[in-house]
Scaffold this motif. Structure first.
Motif, PDB file in Angstrom:
ATOM      1  N   ALA A  17       0.829  -1.209   0.000  1.00 47.58           N
ATOM      2  CA  ALA A  17       0.000   0.000   0.000  1.00 47.58           C
ATOM      3  C   ALA A  17       0.862   1.256   0.000  1.00 47.58           C
ATOM      4  CB  ALA A  17      -0.926  -0.016   1.212  1.00 47.58           C
ATOM      5  N   ALA A  18       1.865   1.282   0.862  1.00 49.14           N
ATOM      6  CA  ALA A  18       2.656   2.508   1.020  1.00 49.14           C
ATOM      7  C   ALA A  18       3.609   2.744  -0.149  1.00 49.14           C
ATOM      8  CB  ALA A  18       3.452   2.440   2.328  1.00 49.14           C
ATOM      9  N   ILE A  19       4.223   1.695  -0.639  1.00 50.49           N
ATOM     10  CA  ILE A  19       5.251   1.854  -1.669  1.00 50.49           C
ATOM     11  C   ILE A  19       4.666   1.802  -3.073  1.00 50.49           C
ATOM     12  CG2 ILE A  19       7.341   0.823  -2.649  1.00 50.49           C
ATOM     13  CD1 ILE A  19       7.801   2.256  -0.006  1.00 50.49           C
ATOM     14  N   LEU A  20       3.690   0.932  -3.270  1.00 45.56           N
ATOM     15  CA  LEU A  20       3.155   0.729  -4.622  1.00 45.56           C
ATOM     16  C   LEU A  20       1.755   1.302  -4.806  1.00 45.56           C
ATOM     17  CD1 LEU A  20       4.294  -2.999  -5.058  1.00 45.56           C
ATOM     18  CD2 LEU A  20       5.490  -0.936  -5.837  1.00 45.56           C
ATOM     19  N   GLY A  21       1.072   1.593  -3.707  1.00 49.96           N
ATOM     20  CA  GLY A  21      -0.316   2.050  -3.818  1.00 49.96           C
ATOM     21  C   GLY A  21      -1.247   0.926  -4.225  1.00 49.96           C
ATOM     22  N   LEU A  22      -0.854  -0.319  -3.955  1.00 49.75           N
ATOM     23  CA  LEU A  22      -1.659  -1.480  -4.313  1.00 49.75           C
ATOM     24  C   LEU A  22      -2.265  -2.114  -3.060  1.00 49.75           C
ATOM     25  CD1 LEU A  22       0.684  -3.232  -6.928  1.00 49.75           C
ATOM     26  CD2 LEU A  22      -1.310  -1.782  -7.385  1.00 49.75           C
ATOM     27  N   THR A  23      -3.472  -2.633  -3.224  1.00 46.76           N
ATOM     28  CA  THR A  23      -4.162  -3.269  -2.104  1.00 46.76           C
ATOM     29  C   THR A  23      -4.079  -4.783  -2.223  1.00 46.76           C
ATOM     30  OG1 THR A  23      -5.714  -1.423  -1.978  1.00 46.76           O
ATOM     31  CG2 THR A  23      -6.382  -3.490  -0.920  1.00 46.76           C
ATOM     32  N   LEU A  24      -3.704  -5.416  -1.135  1.00 46.02           N
ATOM     33  CA  LEU A  24      -3.716  -6.877  -1.077  1.00 46.02           C
ATOM     34  C   LEU A  24      -5.011  -7.295  -0.398  1.00 46.02           C
ATOM     35  CD1 LEU A  24      -0.006  -7.674  -0.096  1.00 46.02           C
ATOM     36  CD2 LEU A  24      -1.046  -7.536  -2.360  1.00 46.02           C
ATOM     37  N   ASP A  25      -5.799  -8.124  -1.115  1.00 41.91           N
ATOM     38  CA  ASP A  25      -7.155  -8.430  -0.659  1.00 41.91           C
ATOM     39  C   ASP A  25      -7.277  -9.800  -0.012  1.00 41.91           C
ATOM     40  OD1 ASP A  25      -8.263  -6.011  -1.459  1.00 41.91           O
ATOM     41  OD2 ASP A  25      -8.373  -6.700  -3.521  1.00 41.91           O
ATOM     42  N   MET A  70       7.253   1.508  -9.007  1.00 43.73           N
ATOM     43  CA  MET A  70       8.450   1.930  -8.271  1.00 43.73           C
ATOM     44  C   MET A  70       9.214   2.998  -9.049  1.00 43.73           C
ATOM     45  SD  MET A  70       9.887   0.286  -5.403  1.00 43.73           S
ATOM     46  CE  MET A  70       9.765  -1.225  -4.458  1.00 43.73           C
ATOM     47  N   PHE A  71       9.378   2.744 -10.348  1.00 44.08           N
ATOM     48  CA  PHE A  71      10.237   3.621 -11.153  1.00 44.08           C
ATOM     49  C   PHE A  71       9.447   4.663 -11.943  1.00 44.08           C
ATOM     50  CE2 PHE A  71      13.028  -0.030 -10.482  1.00 44.08           C
ATOM     51  CZ  PHE A  71      14.214   0.606 -10.157  1.00 44.08           C
ATOM     52  N   ALA A  72       8.107   4.590 -11.867  1.00 45.09           N
ATOM     53  CA  ALA A  72       7.271   5.504 -12.640  1.00 45.09           C
ATOM     54  C   ALA A  72       7.625   5.437 -14.128  1.00 45.09           C
ATOM     55  CB  ALA A  72       7.387   6.936 -12.109  1.00 45.09           C
ATOM     56  N   LEU A  73       7.736   4.203 -14.630  1.00 48.36           N
ATOM     57  CA  LEU A  73       8.065   3.976 -16.041  1.00 48.36           C
ATOM     58  C   LEU A  73       7.007   3.078 -16.667  1.00 48.36           C
ATOM     59  CD1 LEU A  73      11.892   3.175 -15.765  1.00 48.36           C
ATOM     60  CD2 LEU A  73      10.866   5.270 -16.685  1.00 48.36           C
ATOM     61  N   GLU A  74       6.933   3.109 -17.993  1.00 50.63           N
ATOM     62  CA  GLU A  74       6.069   2.173 -18.709  1.00 50.63           C
ATOM     63  C   GLU A  74       6.767   0.810 -18.771  1.00 50.63           C
ATOM     64  OE1 GLU A  74       2.987   2.860 -19.672  1.00 50.63           O
ATOM     65  OE2 GLU A  74       3.247   4.854 -18.820  1.00 50.63           O
ATOM     66  N   ALA A  75       5.967  -0.231 -18.985  1.00 56.15           N
ATOM     67  CA  ALA A  75       6.513  -1.591 -18.978  1.00 56.15           C
ATOM     68  C   ALA A  75       7.623  -1.762 -20.012  1.00 56.15           C
ATOM     69  CB  ALA A  75       5.391  -2.602 -19.230  1.00 56.15           C
ATOM     70  N   ASP A  76       7.447  -1.148 -21.193  1.00 54.45           N
ATOM     71  CA  ASP A  76       8.454  -1.345 -22.237  1.00 54.45           C
ATOM     72  C   ASP A  76       9.710  -0.502 -22.008  1.00 54.45           C
ATOM     73  OD1 ASP A  76       7.437   1.137 -22.792  1.00 54.45           O
ATOM     74  OD2 ASP A  76       6.757   0.676 -24.819  1.00 54.45           O
TER      75      ASP A  76
ATOM     76  N   SER B 104      11.351   4.351   8.969  1.00 55.84           N
ATOM     77  CA  SER B 104      11.231   2.948   8.587  1.00 55.84           C
ATOM     78  C   SER B 104      10.530   2.815   7.243  1.00 55.84           C
ATOM     79  CB  SER B 104      10.418   2.188   9.647  1.00 55.84           C
ATOM     80  OG  SER B 104      11.036   2.293  10.902  1.00 55.84           O
ATOM     81  N   LYS B 105      11.051   1.914   6.403  1.00 51.40           N
ATOM     82  CA  LYS B 105      10.357   1.540   5.175  1.00 51.40           C
ATOM     83  C   LYS B 105       9.297   0.504   5.538  1.00 51.40           C
ATOM     84  CE  LYS B 105      14.720   1.480   2.569  1.00 51.40           C
ATOM     85  NZ  LYS B 105      15.621   0.563   1.831  1.00 51.40           N
ATOM     86  N   PRO B 106       8.112   0.537   4.966  1.00 59.01           N
ATOM     87  CA  PRO B 106       7.672   1.535   3.996  1.00 59.01           C
ATOM     88  C   PRO B 106       7.325   2.850   4.693  1.00 59.01           C
ATOM     89  CG  PRO B 106       5.862   0.064   4.513  1.00 59.01           C
ATOM     90  CD  PRO B 106       7.052  -0.449   5.266  1.00 59.01           C
ATOM     91  N   PHE B 107       7.490   3.926   3.954  1.00 58.76           N
ATOM     92  CA  PHE B 107       7.206   5.230   4.539  1.00 58.76           C
ATOM     93  C   PHE B 107       6.326   6.032   3.588  1.00 58.76           C
ATOM     94  CE2 PHE B 107      10.854   5.671   1.817  1.00 58.76           C
ATOM     95  CZ  PHE B 107      10.625   6.843   1.132  1.00 58.76           C
ATOM     96  N   THR B 108       5.698   7.045   4.114  1.00 58.04           N
ATOM     97  CA  THR B 108       4.907   7.966   3.294  1.00 58.04           C
ATOM     98  C   THR B 108       5.701   9.267   3.142  1.00 58.04           C
ATOM     99  OG1 THR B 108       3.834   8.926   5.221  1.00 58.04           O
ATOM    100  CG2 THR B 108       2.750   7.010   4.193  1.00 58.04           C
ATOM    101  N   PRO B 109       5.406  10.061   2.127  1.00 57.12           N
ATOM    102  CA  PRO B 109       6.065  11.368   2.026  1.00 57.12           C
ATOM    103  C   PRO B 109       5.847  12.211   3.284  1.00 57.12           C
ATOM    104  CG  PRO B 109       4.991  10.841  -0.052  1.00 57.12           C
ATOM    105  CD  PRO B 109       4.582   9.781   0.931  1.00 57.12           C
ATOM    106  N   GLU B 110       4.689  12.053   3.910  1.00 56.71           N
ATOM    107  CA  GLU B 110       4.409  12.814   5.134  1.00 56.71           C
ATOM    108  C   GLU B 110       5.355  12.394   6.264  1.00 56.71           C
ATOM    109  OE1 GLU B 110       2.073  11.189   3.328  1.00 56.71           O
ATOM    110  OE2 GLU B 110       1.286  13.000   2.354  1.00 56.71           O
TER     111      GLU B 110
END
Lengths: 152, 120
Positions: A17-25, A70-76, B104-110
């Motif tokens: 969630a924090a690093i990728l903005g993805l939710t694990l369900d 992570m890198f804000a890049l396109e897959a290609d 600590s990782k993961p972290f937020t910009p805040e």
């Protein structure tokens, strides 16, 4: 060593969630990848009062998606090195957070990453203490905590 | 302002740089990078950063070894850690060597912004 407080699903969910903005369900019925799916695995070892390892496995589709985020890049635009680096860092964060939840004093190794089809991850002399399969928008994430078998 | 971001993970350097780019506190800062403590030490001497944000666990030279080397050289700028490991012992070791923060990782910009409040 008390492992009851280590919540693999919460730790992994927080990182995604924090690093990728993805939710694990939540947990999937299966924690096994199809044999024809290419799987990227990151592993870190823990040594000290706790002896073991943590593995994080993503199918190639999700590994690419994670690297894109992570890198804000396109897959290609991504290189294999960037995908490897992404999964290694996910394993590093997961292992680091698990290590921090364990009692005692331990050290974390640098991550190692491997990729391929139809393989199993095993560390000689360890037993699997916990293993979970989580769902990420239809993709499987498998996280495992292994501990050195003191009976050997 | 110049900030040196040190991490053996290119992905994590990208995450830290992206987080920094959103923070008014360090708006306009120049970001330089290093892949481990050894490279960071040399980069710090050459670039004279105002702030170093470093991982802890890295090959060649760890983050805490980097901090200690900079202290011994008498050239340590404001210094903080962003690391996946976070134990009370690490916090104490970081603090006793002069680190301003340990995020600590993961972290937020805040969370990073809060930490930087004590460092810049």
């Amino acid at each position: 060593m008390q492992l009851a407080e280590v919540e693999l699903d919460r730790i992994t969910g927080d990182i995604f969630a924090a690093i990728l903005g993805l939710t694990l369900d939540g947990h999937r019925a299966s924690d096994t990848f199809p044999p024809d799916e290419r799987v990227v695995t990151g592993v870190v070892q823990i040594t000290g009062d706790f002896e073991g390892a943590v593995s994080v496995q993503l199918g190639e589709h999700l590994a690419l998606r994670a690297a894109q985020l992570m890198f804000a890049l396109e897959a290609d635009e991504l290189t294999d090195e960037e995908v490897t680096d992404t999964v290694g860092e996910l394993a590093n964060m997961t292992g680091g957070n698990i290590k921090s939840a364990l009692a005692g004093s331990s050290a974390l190794s640098l991550p190692s990453v491997t990729a391929g089809r139809d393989y199993r991850v095993s560390l000689p002399g360890t037993v699997i203490k916990d293993r979970i399969g989580l769902d990420c928008d239809g993709d499987l994430v498998v996280v495992a905590l292994m501990q050195r078998d003191v009976t050997l | 302002m110049k900030i040196l971001v040190v991490d053996d993970s290119k992905a994590m350097r990208a995450i830290v740089k992206r987080a920094l780019s959103t923070l008014d506190r360090v708006a306009g800062a120049t970001i330089v990078e290093a892949v481990d403590g050894k490279e960071a030490f040399a980069t710090a001497q050459a670039e004279q950063p105002d702030l170093i944000i470093s991982d802890w666990n890295m090959p060649e030279m760890t983050g805490i070894e980097l901090l200690q080397a900079l202290n011994e050289a008498g050239t340590c700028p404001s210094f903080g850690f962003v690391t996946s490991e976070s134990t009370p012992e690490m916090h104490e070791l970081a603090r006793s060597n002069g680190a301003r923060f340990l995020v600590s990782k993961p972290f937020t910009p805040e969370a990073l912004d809060d930490a930087l409040a004590s460092a810049v």
